[in-house]
Write a protein that holds these residues in place. Structure first.
Motif, PDB file in Angstrom:
ATOM      1  N   ALA A   1      14.845 -42.799 -52.731  1.00 35.04           N
ATOM      2  CA  ALA A   1      13.743 -42.250 -53.902  1.00 35.04           C
ATOM      3  C   ALA A   1      13.024 -41.453 -53.249  1.00 35.04           C
ATOM      4  O   ALA A   1      13.144 -40.921 -51.933  1.00 35.04           O
ATOM      5  CB  ALA A   1      12.893 -43.679 -54.102  1.00 35.04           C
ATOM      6  N   SER A   2      12.220 -40.450 -53.981  1.00 35.21           N
ATOM      7  CA  SER A   2      11.489 -39.594 -53.537  1.00 35.21           C
ATOM      8  C   SER A   2      10.378 -39.821 -52.708  1.00 35.21           C
ATOM      9  O   SER A   2       9.771 -41.064 -52.975  1.00 35.21           O
ATOM     10  CB  SER A   2      11.118 -38.666 -54.611  1.00 35.21           C
TER      11      SER A   2
ATOM     12  N   PRO B   1      18.890 -39.020 -52.273  1.00 32.57           N
ATOM     13  CA  PRO B   1      20.100 -39.319 -53.236  1.00 32.57           C
ATOM     14  C   PRO B   1      21.568 -39.477 -52.281  1.00 32.57           C
ATOM     15  O   PRO B   1      21.523 -38.464 -51.405  1.00 32.57           O
ATOM     16  CB  PRO B   1      19.979 -38.298 -54.252  1.00 32.57           C
ATOM     17  N   ILE B   2      22.258 -40.222 -52.698  1.00 33.15           N
ATOM     18  CA  ILE B   2      23.430 -40.188 -52.116  1.00 33.15           C
ATOM     19  C   ILE B   2      24.140 -39.046 -52.124  1.00 33.15           C
ATOM     20  O   ILE B   2      24.984 -38.772 -51.000  1.00 33.15           O
ATOM     21  CB  ILE B   2      24.412 -41.535 -52.471  1.00 33.15           C
TER      22      ILE B   2
ATOM     23  N   MET C   1      20.358 -38.511 -43.617  1.00 33.95           N
ATOM     24  CA  MET C   1      20.447 -39.449 -44.810  1.00 33.95           C
ATOM     25  C   MET C   1      18.988 -39.324 -45.686  1.00 33.95           C
ATOM     26  O   MET C   1      18.836 -40.044 -46.724  1.00 33.95           O
ATOM     27  CB  MET C   1      20.671 -40.863 -44.556  1.00 33.95           C
ATOM     28  N   MET C   2      17.895 -38.882 -44.989  1.00 34.61           N
ATOM     29  CA  MET C   2      16.527 -39.079 -45.359  1.00 34.61           C
ATOM     30  C   MET C   2      15.823 -37.806 -45.957  1.00 34.61           C
ATOM     31  O   MET C   2      16.241 -36.723 -45.738  1.00 34.61           O
ATOM     32  CB  MET C   2      15.780 -39.467 -44.107  1.00 34.61           C
TER      33      MET C   2
ATOM     34  N   ASP D   1      25.509 -51.846 -55.789  1.00 31.18           N
ATOM     35  CA  ASP D   1      26.322 -51.222 -54.618  1.00 31.18           C
ATOM     36  C   ASP D   1      26.311 -50.308 -53.806  1.00 31.18           C
ATOM     37  O   ASP D   1      26.316 -49.885 -52.690  1.00 31.18           O
ATOM     38  CB  ASP D   1      28.055 -51.150 -55.242  1.00 31.18           C
ATOM     39  N   SER D   2      25.318 -49.132 -54.616  1.00 30.35           N
ATOM     40  CA  SER D   2      24.796 -48.128 -53.853  1.00 30.35           C
ATOM     41  C   SER D   2      23.835 -48.465 -52.649  1.00 30.35           C
ATOM     42  O   SER D   2      23.991 -47.697 -51.672  1.00 30.35           O
ATOM     43  CB  SER D   2      24.058 -47.387 -54.965  1.00 30.35           C
TER      44      SER D   2
END
Length: 472
Positions: A337-338, A159-160, A276-277, A212-213
């Motif tokens: 996403a998970s 998630p961001i 980020m992951m 946009d995300s």
């Protein structure tokens, strides 16, 4: 049933001893099927891929490439249904892998990107064996991993909010620009923030429909993989300092993966992408499914890996191999996403006393991990599986799970000894040995070896195995 010889792949990230021990190979430098000489062994391919096919051993002791054997008699080798669906080929590529250091940050191309890329490189005259080639075939690669021991990886985007939580504490200019990218919203359609216009020019056409995300994730990812190598003395200390300020388990796991990558590839900004992951840590028997387009990097451990019959890899960093950032960016899925667990969220894990089946929602493959031993005691792994996937296992099992009765199958003995029986023949398989079981052999049984009835009393009376097949 035919003994099958795995193709050895010797890459720098491989193990010095793990696969050597499992397959009873000598340690030290050796040459693989591609002519690479190395003292590390990374992958054992049980392969019907045209570029690196395995050999099967015929009844007269001669060897034949599996690709040729299938083409000569596809109905017997892969069966009528698979022949009609996939053609005269093995629909999957099955491997046992062992990573000592992190692999490259990579994405497997989507199906239409694979076809276009393969034809484009053919038209340009790039040899199939060229290290500069990205597309070895026309297929998308959807793959699944089942851990044989603790196995760590980074898979897909978190998630961001999680990405920002971690990146904000990294005192490094590239990390801070990634934060800016994640925060830079697009307020007018088609008009990106000026400072990230170069990233938007690399987006695929489908990005016109992205929220946009996803655009912000793309820009942050682009920022790291296109950054120039940094001072190798700066990135690792920045990550170590940030690690001391993180408290959540997920954040620290992501940081641990990034630290291992930064230490293995000093100065490579792509290591920041792992922040980020989703950090994934699989214990034995646990699994993750990685669809084409999902960014991922394996960090360490030994696992079974099964995928569609493709060798297409688009690399973004953390590797001395060819990078293809432009094509990677056209396939990367930027939707947070998970990670997908095929044992629970795709079709199911069907668990019985000594066998687990992993079946993602695709038509090319499934995988069984099982054990045979004397007595009726349950395999200790099953307790862990029940704990991890408790509600599902209670709902579906324990019960008898039929083995695949047709289609092409590859069986690998990972521990001890096994007796494999079909209607026509039987074979004893010891650790490190493997069989290709053609569709025409029909149903098989895998049982323990009666050590009193076979030559050689030193065989174990238990065994563990992996069985790759097309879905039942």
């Amino acid at each position: 049933m035919y003994p099958i010889e795995p193709v050895q792949k010797r890459y720098a990230w491989g193990s010095h001893s793990r696969l050597q021990a499992m397959f009873h190979l000598p340690e030290g430098p050796a040459q693989d099927g591609d002519g690479v000489v190395s003292d590390t062994l990374a992958e054992m391919w049980f392969s019907g891929h045209s570029q690196s096919p395995s050999n099967i051993v015929l009844s007269d002791g001669s060897q034949l490439a599996l690709t040729q054997a299938i083409q000569r008699n596809p109905l017997a080798m892969v069966g009528e249904e698979d022949s009609q669906t996939f053609g005269p080929v093995l629909p999957y590529l099955f491997k046992v892998i062992s990573a000592r250091i992190p692999l490259s940050l990579q994405v497997h191309p989507l199906d239409f990107e694979a076809r276009a890329g393969f034809n484009r490189e053919n038209a340009a005259g790039v040899p199939l064996a060229s290290p500069e080639r990205s597309f070895k075939d026309t297929l998308a690669k959807n793959e699944m991993v089942v851990a044989l021991e603790t196995f760590t990886a980074s898979v897909g985007f978190a998630p961001i909010s999680t990405q920002l939580q971690i990146l904000r504490v990294v005192d490094h200019p590239i990390a801070q620009r990634m934060v800016d990218a994640l925060l830079a919203r697009t307020f007018r359609p088609g008009v990106p923030p000026e400072e990230f216009a170069a990233a938007d020019q690399m987006m695929p056409v489908s990005a016109l429909a992205w929220p946009d995300s996803r655009r912000r994730v793309f820009r942050a990812f682009y920022t790291a993989i296109t950054a120039k190598p940094t001072d190798s003395d700066a990135l690792t200390p920045a990550l170590l300092d940030a690690n001391r300020r993180l408290s959540s388990r997920k954040a620290r796991a992501a940081m641990a993966n990034a630290l291992q990558a930064a230490q293995a590839f000093p100065g490579d900004p792509a290591a920041l992408c792992l922040l980020m992951m989703n950090a994934v840590c699989l214990e034995e028997g646990e699994s993750v499914y990685i669809p084409a387009g999902t960014p991922h990097a394996y960090i360490s451990g030994t696992a079974a890996e099964i995928m569609t019959n493709s060798d297409n890899v688009l690399r973004a960093g953390m590797t001395p191999k060819h990078k293809d950032i432009a094509n990677l960016l056209h396939s990367v899925d930027c939707q947070p996403a998970s990670p997908i667990d095929p044992s629970s969220s795709m079709i199911a894990t069907l668990a019985m006393q000594n066998m687990v089946t992993y079946r993602p929602h695709i038509s090319e493959y499934m995988l069984v991990y099982g054990r045979v031993e004397p007595g009726l005691d349950a395999w200790p792994l099953m307790g862990k599986i029940a704990q991890r996937y408790g509600d599902l296992v209670q709902r579906l099992g324990p019960r008898r799970l039929l083995m695949p009765q047709s289609g092409p199958r590859v069986l690998v003995c990972t521990e001890g000894s096994l007796l494999v029986r079909s209607q026509a023949q039987e074979a004893v398989v010891d650790q490190g040995q493997s069989l290709f079981i053609p569709s025409s052999d029909g149903q098989i049984d895998i049982v323990r070896v009666d050590v009193d009835s076979v030559q050689g009393r030193n065989r174990a009376d238990h065994g563990s195995f992996l069985l790759a097949s097309t879905p039942v």
